[in-house]
Design a protein around this motif. Sequence first.
Motif, short mmCIF file in Angstrom:
data_model
loop_
_atom_site.label_atom_id
_atom_site.label_comp_id
_atom_site.label_asym_id
_atom_site.label_seq_id
_atom_site.Cartn_x
_atom_site.Cartn_y
_atom_site.Cartn_z
N PRO A 51 1.09 -1.08 -0.18
CA PRO A 51 -0.16 -0.27 -0.21
C PRO A 51 0.70 1.24 -0.46
CG PRO A 51 -0.99 -1.80 1.50
CD PRO A 51 1.02 -1.97 0.74
N ALA A 52 0.52 1.87 -0.91
CA ALA A 52 1.74 3.09 -0.75
C ALA A 52 1.59 4.28 0.10
CB ALA A 52 1.11 4.40 -2.33
N ASP A 53 0.15 4.35 0.35
CA ASP A 53 0.23 5.21 1.81
C ASP A 53 0.75 5.04 2.89
OD1 ASP A 53 -1.23 7.45 0.52
OD2 ASP A 53 -2.91 6.88 1.44
N ASP A 54 0.56 3.34 3.48
CA ASP A 54 1.98 2.80 4.15
C ASP A 54 3.96 2.99 4.01
OD1 ASP A 54 -0.70 2.39 5.34
OD2 ASP A 54 -0.69 0.49 5.20
N LEU A 55 3.58 2.39 2.91
CA LEU A 55 4.90 2.21 2.32
C LEU A 55 5.48 3.68 2.37
CD1 LEU A 55 7.58 1.24 0.72
CD2 LEU A 55 6.67 1.30 -1.21
N SER A 59 8.84 4.35 4.84
CA SER A 59 9.93 5.12 4.74
C SER A 59 10.56 6.28 3.96
CB SER A 59 9.66 4.11 2.92
OG SER A 59 9.41 4.41 2.00
N ALA A 60 9.49 6.66 4.33
CA ALA A 60 10.00 8.31 4.39
C ALA A 60 9.81 9.15 3.46
CB ALA A 60 11.12 9.01 5.27
N ILE A 61 9.94 7.89 2.47
CA ILE A 61 9.59 8.20 0.79
C ILE A 61 8.64 9.06 0.20
CG2 ILE A 61 10.22 7.38 -1.62
CD1 ILE A 61 11.67 5.13 -0.02
N GLY A 72 10.76 5.99 -11.08
CA GLY A 72 11.39 5.73 -11.01
C GLY A 72 12.18 7.06 -10.63
N GLN A 73 11.81 7.97 -10.65
CA GLN A 73 12.91 8.94 -9.70
C GLN A 73 13.47 8.93 -8.16
OE1 GLN A 73 10.34 11.98 -10.64
NE2 GLN A 73 10.95 12.46 -12.85
N ARG A 74 12.48 7.86 -7.61
CA ARG A 74 12.41 7.19 -6.21
C ARG A 74 13.11 6.07 -6.98
NH1 ARG A 74 8.54 10.25 -7.18
NH2 ARG A 74 7.87 12.57 -6.15
N GLY A 75 13.09 5.30 -7.17
CA GLY A 75 13.91 3.70 -7.58
C GLY A 75 14.16 3.39 -7.14
N VAL A 76 15.40 4.09 -7.11
CA VAL A 76 17.19 3.50 -6.00
C VAL A 76 16.90 3.97 -4.90
CG1 VAL A 76 19.08 4.68 -5.74
CG2 VAL A 76 18.97 4.86 -7.60
N GLU A 77 15.89 5.09 -4.41
CA GLU A 77 15.27 5.37 -2.93
C GLU A 77 14.59 3.93 -2.60
OE1 GLU A 77 14.14 8.33 0.02
OE2 GLU A 77 14.01 9.22 -1.90
N LEU A 78 13.92 3.64 -3.13
CA LEU A 78 12.71 2.64 -2.65
C LEU A 78 13.49 1.44 -2.86
CD1 LEU A 78 9.61 3.70 -4.78
CD2 LEU A 78 9.79 3.15 -2.08
N GLY A 79 14.56 1.21 -3.79
CA GLY A 79 15.21 -0.48 -4.08
C GLY A 79 16.26 -0.09 -2.61
N TYR A 140 11.26 -10.41 6.26
CA TYR A 140 10.77 -9.14 5.70
C TYR A 140 9.55 -8.66 6.86
CZ TYR A 140 7.34 -6.53 2.54
OH TYR A 140 7.82 -5.55 1.79
N ASP A 141 10.15 -7.14 7.08
CA ASP A 141 9.73 -6.21 7.98
C ASP A 141 9.33 -4.61 7.10
OD1 ASP A 141 12.26 -5.14 10.41
OD2 ASP A 141 12.40 -5.57 7.91
N ALA A 142 8.96 -4.83 5.78
CA ALA A 142 8.95 -3.64 5.00
C ALA A 142 8.00 -2.58 5.81
CB ALA A 142 9.37 -3.44 3.94
N ILE A 143 7.47 -1.39 6.37
CA ILE A 143 6.02 -1.15 6.47
C ILE A 143 5.71 -1.90 7.98
CG2 ILE A 143 4.01 -1.09 6.66
CD1 ILE A 143 3.79 -1.12 3.69
N VAL A 144 5.78 -2.91 8.46
CA VAL A 144 5.34 -3.31 9.95
C VAL A 144 6.58 -3.02 11.21
CG1 VAL A 144 6.59 -5.61 9.54
CG2 VAL A 144 4.50 -5.07 11.12
N HIS A 145 7.43 -2.61 10.55
CA HIS A 145 8.92 -2.46 11.21
C HIS A 145 8.60 -1.39 11.85
CE1 HIS A 145 11.07 1.01 9.33
NE2 HIS A 145 10.37 0.17 8.28
N LYS A 146 7.62 0.05 10.94
CA LYS A 146 7.55 1.39 12.38
C LYS A 146 5.26 1.23 11.85
CE LYS A 146 10.68 3.96 10.47
NZ LYS A 146 10.67 4.77 11.96
#
Length: 177
Positions: A51-55, A59-61, A72-79, A140-146
Amino acid sequence: MTAIHRLLVVVGCLLAAVQTTPTPAAAHPMPYTGVVLDVHQAAVAVKLQLPADDLALASAIDLRTATSDTLGQRGVELGNYLRQHLRLTTPDGRPWAVVIGDLSISDADRSDAGPYREVVAHAVLTPPPGAGMRRFVFAYDAIVHKIATHEIVVSVRQDWAAGRVDSDAAAQPIGVI
C-alpha cells in the motif's frame, strides 16, 4: 527483528501447510502487503504489493504524487529501502543475493477498505553457492517495522520442484507476518 517478524519457510512443506492455513487477509479491513513467491530452479522471484500510503509513512519516501512514469525518480531510494527489509538466508545464516527490479504504482482494491494506491516491486533472490533452493529463512519487515498493525500475507504461486509451474495459478497463502 523479533521472532514474530521472521517466517521460516521450508518450501518443500509449503503446499501441505496450505491446506490448513486460512486466508488471513479476509478479516483484515486495511490494505495489507502481499508477498508472492515463485520458487524456480536457481532463484526465487518475489512480487511485493505494498500500500503506497503505508509504504510512504514507513519509509519516509514521498509517494503522494508518484505515478508509474515518475516512480523511477524514487527507484534507487525505494530499492534500497526494500533491500534493507527483504532478507533471505540459508538455515546456517548465509545471505542470499537480493536484486530489486521493476517498480510500478497503480490503483488496487485487495481489501475490504476499498480502493487505494499500491506500489508493486519485483525482486529476484539467489542463494549463495552450494545452498539449496528448498530451505531458507525468509525475513521481511517493510512497513511493519514502523506500523505495528500492518499485515504481510506471504503466498507461493509457483514451486517448480513441487510441480506448481502455472504462472497464472492462484497464489496459495502460507503465512502472515
